[in-house]
Motif scaffolding. Sequence first.
Motif, PDB file in Angstrom:
ATOM      1  N   GLN A  68      -5.440  11.731  -0.371  1.00 28.33           N
ATOM      2  CA  GLN A  68      -5.715  11.783   1.059  1.00 28.33           C
ATOM      3  C   GLN A  68      -7.142  11.314   1.346  1.00 28.33           C
ATOM      4  O   GLN A  68      -8.097  11.990   0.968  1.00 28.33           O
ATOM      5  N   ASP A  73      -5.251   5.498   2.493  1.00 33.12           N
ATOM      6  CA  ASP A  73      -4.987   6.611   1.584  1.00 33.12           C
ATOM      7  C   ASP A  73      -4.727   6.128   0.161  1.00 33.12           C
ATOM      8  O   ASP A  73      -4.649   4.926  -0.119  1.00 33.12           O
ATOM      9  N   THR A 182       5.391   5.092   3.211  1.00 37.53           N
ATOM     10  CA  THR A 182       4.772   6.406   3.393  1.00 37.53           C
ATOM     11  C   THR A 182       4.747   6.753   4.872  1.00 37.53           C
ATOM     12  O   THR A 182       4.952   5.888   5.739  1.00 37.53           O
ATOM     13  N   ASN A 183       4.457   8.022   5.185  1.00 35.78           N
ATOM     14  CA  ASN A 183       4.358   8.427   6.587  1.00 35.78           C
ATOM     15  C   ASN A 183       3.291   7.626   7.312  1.00 35.78           C
ATOM     16  O   ASN A 183       3.457   7.254   8.477  1.00 35.78           O
ATOM     17  N   ARG A 184       2.161   7.387   6.630  1.00 36.28           N
ATOM     18  CA  ARG A 184       1.087   6.626   7.264  1.00 36.28           C
ATOM     19  C   ARG A 184       1.522   5.200   7.571  1.00 36.28           C
ATOM     20  O   ARG A 184       1.238   4.668   8.645  1.00 36.28           O
ATOM     21  N   GLU A 185       2.217   4.581   6.639  1.00 38.30           N
ATOM     22  CA  GLU A 185       2.685   3.209   6.861  1.00 38.30           C
ATOM     23  C   GLU A 185       3.684   3.158   8.014  1.00 38.30           C
ATOM     24  O   GLU A 185       3.641   2.233   8.842  1.00 38.30           O
ATOM     25  N   ALA A 187       3.862   5.316  10.506  1.00 35.10           N
ATOM     26  CA  ALA A 187       3.117   5.592  11.739  1.00 35.10           C
ATOM     27  C   ALA A 187       2.421   4.342  12.248  1.00 35.10           C
ATOM     28  O   ALA A 187       2.435   4.041  13.451  1.00 35.10           O
ATOM     29  N   ARG A 188       1.818   3.599  11.354  1.00 35.46           N
ATOM     30  CA  ARG A 188       1.109   2.383  11.757  1.00 35.46           C
ATOM     31  C   ARG A 188       2.066   1.329  12.301  1.00 35.46           C
ATOM     32  O   ARG A 188       1.767   0.653  13.284  1.00 35.46           O
ATOM     33  N   THR A 193       1.868   8.838  15.667  1.00 38.21           N
ATOM     34  CA  THR A 193       1.054   9.637  14.756  1.00 38.21           C
ATOM     35  C   THR A 193       1.869  10.008  13.510  1.00 38.21           C
ATOM     36  O   THR A 193       3.105   9.992  13.531  1.00 38.21           O
ATOM     37  N   GLU A 194       1.143  10.350  12.433  1.00 35.92           N
ATOM     38  CA  GLU A 194       1.815  10.784  11.210  1.00 35.92           C
ATOM     39  C   GLU A 194       2.591  12.073  11.465  1.00 35.92           C
ATOM     40  O   GLU A 194       3.651  12.299  10.867  1.00 35.92           O
ATOM     41  N   VAL A 197       5.883  11.176  12.817  1.00 29.02           N
ATOM     42  CA  VAL A 197       6.732  10.651  11.741  1.00 29.02           C
ATOM     43  C   VAL A 197       7.327  11.799  10.936  1.00 29.02           C
ATOM     44  O   VAL A 197       8.522  11.809  10.624  1.00 29.02           O
ATOM     45  N   LYS A 198       6.499  12.785  10.589  1.00 23.90           N
ATOM     46  CA  LYS A 198       6.988  13.930   9.825  1.00 23.90           C
ATOM     47  C   LYS A 198       8.112  14.651  10.560  1.00 23.90           C
ATOM     48  O   LYS A 198       9.095  15.080   9.956  1.00 23.90           O
TER      49      LYS A 198
END
Length: 226
Positions: A68, A73, A182-185, A187-188, A193-194, A197-198
Amino acid sequence: MTHDHPAAGAPAPVRVLLVDDQPLVRRGLRTLLDLEDDLRVVAEAADGVQALALDGLAEVDVALVDAQMPRMDGVELIGHLTARFPALVCVVLTTFEDEVVLDGALRAGARGHLLKDVEPDELARAVRQAHAGRVVLGSMAAQLLVQRYLAPQEVVEPGSLDLASLSDRERVVARQVARGATNREIARSLFITEGTVKNHVSAVLRKLDVRDRTALALRLTGTDVP
């Protein structure tokens, strides 16, 4: 990037890159590793962006990467490093066990996973083992993988999932999870927001009655997700 010149006849030390956004963590890791004659920290970075901008990355043997970090990340960084420098071995470091991070890191090319509270001797041994080409996993990470692959898998014919229960956005998220994002990918790519996504991933898992992201990806393989 520092350069070491071993004594004549002595093997070159394993060159280590530390990537962590916490200076105290980097300092602690450097102190522990530099106590070992055959290990040498040659570079540090506070995040993935800074790490990729370093000179001499091709000379690094092992990268210890925090999971993180701001800006980029650990999972994303590992993907870049393994693609650009195939000989560089990455080991992801986390504060606590997270199956999603572990799965993403391994998919990105990581050769190991360790908790930050690992014992000094185990850390040094893990760096040596990773450099030697072995997969390095802490006990909990290994247990998660064993449970995943030994657990009986429900056989699902392609197209038999009840995808009609998903919203349009949930289908998009499910498709990206199946591709290993990933969640970040995610979200982008969706400009959300992440946390959102979650929430979507949780809803998808619940509606499709699967236990985790890996099971979701397996069940969606070969299934048409419009």
